[in-house]
Design a protein around this motif. Sequence first.
Motif, PDB file in Angstrom:
ATOM      1  N   TRP A   1       0.958  -1.162   0.024  1.00 52.45           N
ATOM      2  CA  TRP A   1      -0.107   0.115  -0.031  1.00 52.45           C
ATOM      3  C   TRP A   1       0.832   1.181   0.016  1.00 52.45           C
ATOM      4  O   TRP A   1       0.553   2.154  -0.579  1.00 52.45           O
ATOM      5  N   SER A   2       1.933   1.189   0.826  1.00 46.23           N
ATOM      6  CA  SER A   2       2.879   2.104   1.138  1.00 46.23           C
ATOM      7  C   SER A   2       3.462   2.849  -0.395  1.00 46.23           C
ATOM      8  O   SER A   2       3.812   3.970  -0.498  1.00 46.23           O
TER       9      SER A   2
ATOM     10  N   SER B   1       2.264   3.731  -2.948  1.00 40.83           N
ATOM     11  CA  SER B   1       1.632   4.607  -3.660  1.00 40.83           C
ATOM     12  C   SER B   1       1.311   5.952  -2.716  1.00 40.83           C
ATOM     13  O   SER B   1       0.579   6.639  -3.045  1.00 40.83           O
ATOM     14  N   HIS B   2       1.840   5.691  -1.685  1.00 41.25           N
ATOM     15  CA  HIS B   2       1.400   6.647  -0.417  1.00 41.25           C
ATOM     16  C   HIS B   2       2.503   7.175   0.169  1.00 41.25           C
ATOM     17  O   HIS B   2       2.548   7.944   1.258  1.00 41.25           O
TER      18      HIS B   2
ATOM     19  N   TRP C   1       3.275   3.006  10.608  1.00 45.00           N
ATOM     20  CA  TRP C   1       3.536   3.585   8.925  1.00 45.00           C
ATOM     21  C   TRP C   1       3.855   4.812   9.147  1.00 45.00           C
ATOM     22  O   TRP C   1       2.801   5.563   9.972  1.00 45.00           O
TER      23      TRP C   1
ATOM     24  N   SER D   1       4.629   8.580   7.221  1.00 42.50           N
ATOM     25  CA  SER D   1       5.004   9.326   5.846  1.00 42.50           C
ATOM     26  C   SER D   1       6.360  10.065   5.723  1.00 42.50           C
ATOM     27  O   SER D   1       7.050  10.336   6.765  1.00 42.50           O
TER      28      SER D   1
ATOM     29  N   GLU E   1       1.989   8.496  11.758  1.00 40.77           N
ATOM     30  CA  GLU E   1       0.681   8.678  11.565  1.00 40.77           C
ATOM     31  C   GLU E   1      -0.340   7.350  11.973  1.00 40.77           C
ATOM     32  O   GLU E   1      -1.246   7.356  12.254  1.00 40.77           O
TER      33      GLU E   1
END
Length: 172
Positions: A57-58, A60-61, A85, A87, A106
Amino acid sequence: MTPIISPIRWTIHDLDALPENEGIRREIIAGKLFVTRAPHWKHQDIIANLTTELKIWSRSHFGRVFSSPGIISSEEDNVIPDLVWVSEKRLAEIEDEAGHFTGFPELIVEVLSAGEKNIYRDKQAKLKLYSQGRVQEYWIVDRFSRELEIYRLENGQLKLYEISKCLLQIKH
């Protein structure tokens, strides 16, 4: 007159004075020391599965996934969450030279271990600490009931948002 005996308030400096022990995890929350053994392999397997999903998932984030990072948010608060997780932007703000976090990411994930003290630590003490640290989302995975509790930050408090059955393979 009987003296008032106050409980010991532990700090990160007290941890430095304790002997090293690879099989023991020590955390301090609001000055209270929590000591636990290394988690069960099933506990670690859940963390590995979640790590894989969050890493996918990460991509694309714009963030990073870490298992068992040290978070030293104050002299009386030093925790080792199972999984986080963060950013890329937030990571640059909270990482110190030693590779510890001095603030909260986060998302924090904890997998419950058996025992009342462990459940109290994750569902009450850490929930309060993570609220104070303004964690955006906190997941508690209960491998025994196979449920995932999702808490989201709302008006400065982590509030229960959803309880769902875990989709990841959790075998007993």
